[in-house]
Every structure is written in C-alpha cells, then in structure tokens.
Design a protein around this motif. Structure first.
Motif, short mmCIF file in Angstrom:
data_model
loop_
_atom_site.label_atom_id
_atom_site.label_comp_id
_atom_site.label_asym_id
_atom_site.label_seq_id
_atom_site.Cartn_x
_atom_site.Cartn_y
_atom_site.Cartn_z
N TYR A 6 0.87 -1.18 0.00
CA TYR A 6 0.00 0.00 0.00
C TYR A 6 0.90 1.23 0.00
O TYR A 6 1.46 1.60 1.03
N PRO A 7 1.09 1.86 -1.17
CA PRO A 7 2.01 2.98 -1.25
C PRO A 7 1.30 4.32 -1.09
O PRO A 7 0.12 4.45 -1.41
N GLY A 8 2.04 5.32 -0.62
CA GLY A 8 1.47 6.66 -0.52
C GLY A 8 2.51 7.59 0.07
O GLY A 8 3.63 7.17 0.37
N SER A 9 2.09 8.85 0.24
CA SER A 9 3.05 9.77 0.87
C SER A 9 2.84 9.81 2.38
O SER A 9 3.77 10.10 3.12
N PHE A 10 1.62 9.55 2.84
CA PHE A 10 1.33 9.45 4.29
C PHE A 10 1.94 10.63 5.06
O PHE A 10 2.67 10.45 6.03
N GLY A 16 -8.37 7.99 6.93
CA GLY A 16 -8.70 7.38 5.63
C GLY A 16 -7.70 6.30 5.27
O GLY A 16 -8.07 5.20 4.84
N HIS A 17 -6.42 6.62 5.45
CA HIS A 17 -5.38 5.61 5.20
C HIS A 17 -5.56 4.42 6.15
O HIS A 17 -5.44 3.26 5.74
N ILE A 20 -8.12 1.91 5.08
CA ILE A 20 -7.67 1.03 3.99
C ILE A 20 -6.68 -0.02 4.54
O ILE A 20 -6.76 -1.21 4.20
N ARG A 88 -4.70 0.60 -3.60
CA ARG A 88 -4.88 2.05 -3.49
C ARG A 88 -6.31 2.30 -3.03
O ARG A 88 -7.21 1.52 -3.33
N GLY A 89 -6.50 3.40 -2.32
CA GLY A 89 -7.84 3.75 -1.84
C GLY A 89 -8.49 4.73 -2.79
O GLY A 89 -7.81 5.55 -3.41
N ARG A 91 -11.37 7.69 -2.94
CA ARG A 91 -12.32 8.55 -2.22
C ARG A 91 -13.47 8.96 -3.11
O ARG A 91 -14.61 8.96 -2.72
N ALA A 119 -13.23 3.99 -0.38
CA ALA A 119 -13.19 4.48 1.00
C ALA A 119 -14.50 4.20 1.72
O ALA A 119 -15.57 4.23 1.12
N VAL A 123 -15.07 8.25 6.15
CA VAL A 123 -13.75 8.92 6.04
C VAL A 123 -13.42 9.30 4.59
O VAL A 123 -12.29 9.67 4.29
N VAL A 126 -11.71 12.65 4.00
CA VAL A 126 -10.46 12.92 4.73
C VAL A 126 -9.27 12.88 3.77
O VAL A 126 -9.14 11.93 2.99
N SER A 127 -8.42 13.89 3.83
CA SER A 127 -7.18 13.85 3.05
C SER A 127 -6.04 14.38 3.90
O SER A 127 -6.25 15.20 4.81
N ALA A 128 -4.83 13.93 3.60
CA ALA A 128 -3.66 14.42 4.33
C ALA A 128 -3.48 15.91 4.09
O ALA A 128 -3.08 16.65 4.99
P1 ADP Z 1 -3.37 11.87 0.32
O1 ADP Z 1 -4.01 11.83 -1.04
O2 ADP Z 1 -4.36 11.92 1.45
O3 ADP Z 1 -2.25 12.84 0.44
P2 ADP Z 1 -1.56 9.66 -0.17
O4 ADP Z 1 -0.95 10.30 -1.34
O5 ADP Z 1 -0.65 9.29 0.94
O6 ADP Z 1 -2.72 10.48 0.53
O7 ADP Z 1 -2.44 8.44 -0.66
C1 ADP Z 1 -2.18 7.10 -0.44
C2 ADP Z 1 -3.38 6.28 -0.86
O8 ADP Z 1 -4.41 6.45 0.11
C3 ADP Z 1 -4.02 6.64 -2.18
O9 ADP Z 1 -4.47 5.46 -2.78
C4 ADP Z 1 -5.19 7.50 -1.79
O10 ADP Z 1 -6.22 7.48 -2.75
C5 ADP Z 1 -5.62 6.78 -0.52
N1 ADP Z 1 -6.40 7.61 0.37
C6 ADP Z 1 -6.10 8.82 0.84
N2 ADP Z 1 -7.07 9.28 1.64
C7 ADP Z 1 -8.04 8.31 1.68
C8 ADP Z 1 -9.33 8.19 2.29
N3 ADP Z 1 -9.84 9.16 3.03
N4 ADP Z 1 -10.01 7.05 2.10
C9 ADP Z 1 -9.51 6.07 1.34
N5 ADP Z 1 -8.33 6.13 0.70
C10 ADP Z 1 -7.60 7.23 0.86
#
Ligand code: ADP
Length: 161
Positions: A6-10, A16-17, A20, A88-89, A91, A119, A123, A126-128
């Motif tokens: 499960y990759p992302g910038s977190f 939300g993360h 998932i 990947r999640g 929204r 999602a 949530v 919700v976004s970072a």
């Molecule tokens: P963000 O978009 O919040 O900055 P990231 O770039 O770290 O987050 O995303 C990592 C993964 O998590 C992506 O697949 C993104 O779509 C998913 N994601 C982010 N926020 C949520 C949420 N609220 N519900 C489900 N998935 C999410």
C-alpha cells in the motif's frame, strides 16, 4: 503467502489511510505500507522518518503489517519487497480516473496489478492535505488522523504556520 504493498506519501497518515490499511490486513497475509518519496524533491510537512514512526505507532496492533520507505518508482518498490499486488484507496470518482491510469501504467511497466478499494463513507472526505492545513491553523484534528497520534501531529503542524 499473499503480500500486498500500500504505497502513498502518508504526510501524515490519516483515518482514511488507516481504514484502507485495516481492511487490507484482513484480506492479505502481509501488508507492506510503503512511504514513497522522490529523492530529488524536498520533503513535506513530516520527514520520512517521522511518517514512518507515525505509521508504525498506528499499525503496531497488527502483526501482519510492515512499514517501509521506498525512493523512486512504484514498480521498483513492488519488486524490492516481493509484493504480489498494490492496493490504493478511492475517495471519489476523480480519484478513480487518476488511479486507473496509474494502474495501467504500472501494469505496462512492471506487470504490477493494482486493486482499488473504495473508502468507507465516514472517512471518504479525509485527506492528508486537509489535515495539514487544519493542523497548521491549530484546528481540531479529531477524526482526521488516528487518535493515538493526534497530539503529536497537531504539535508538529502547529510549529509550521
Ligand atoms: P493523500 O491523497 O491523502 O495525500 P496519499 O498520497 O498518501 O494520501 O495516498 C495514499 C493512498 O491512500 C491513495 O491510494 C489515496 O487514494 C488513498 N487515500 C487517501 N485518503 C483516503 C481516504 N480518506 N479514504 C480512502 N483512501 C484514501
């Protein structure tokens, strides 16, 4: 043994993360949460080490989760950790447009399959990015970031106004 990345910038990990991650944990033998970063770009609100520490704190109750940082391409990260697929999640449908294109690209580049998980409605807003904005102005992060790290995240963001 089925392993998923499960990759992302977190930057930082949000509820939300977390949603998932917990759901993936029930589906796969091992979930690797990968903090992907671009080594040529300046870091975000939290350093890579801080993001890893926050993720480790949130995922500590789950024995089948590992947290790691990867610099560079997703297909290389998948190979490096031996994952069978990427999750990947999603929204919104806008997320889906972007994610489907990325999934096709990664399949073409490295035969990497991507599974998209919608999602949980509670949530899905919700976004970072929003958590960072709200935290920098001293707003309440309840429900936006996991409770166990809320204070730490709020303190770091409040110093960045
Ligand atoms: P963000 O978009 O919040 O900055 P990231 O770039 O770290 O987050 O995303 C990592 C993964 O998590 C992506 O697949 C993104 O779509 C998913 N994601 C982010 N926020 C949520 C949420 N609220 N519900 C489900 N998935 C999410």
């Amino acid at each position: 043994m089925r392993k998923v990345l499960y990759p992302g910038s977190f930057d930082p990990v949000t509820t939300g993360h977390e949603d998932i991650i917990v759901r993936a944990c029930a589906l796969f033998d091992e979930v690797i949460v990968g903090v992907l970063y671009n080594p040529h770009k300046a870091s975000g609100a939290f350093s890579i080490e801080e993001r890893l520490a926050l993720l480790r704190a949130v995922t500590a109750p789950f024995p089948n989760i590992r947290v790691k940082a990867f610099g560079g391409l997703l297909v290389d990260a998948v190979r490096a950790c031996g994952a069978d697929a990427v999750i990947r999640g999603l929204r919104t449908m806008a997320d889906a447009d972007v994610e489907v294109q990325m999934a096709r690209l990664n399949r073409q580049m490295g035969q990497v399959e991507t599974l998209l998980i919608p999602a949980t409605p509670a949530v899905s807003h919700v976004s970072a990015t929003m958590a960072r904005e709200i935290g920098r102005f001293g707003g309440n992060l309840t429900g936006l970031v996991p409770e166990s790290i809320r204070r730490q995240v709020a303190e770091t963001l409040a110093k960045q106004q």
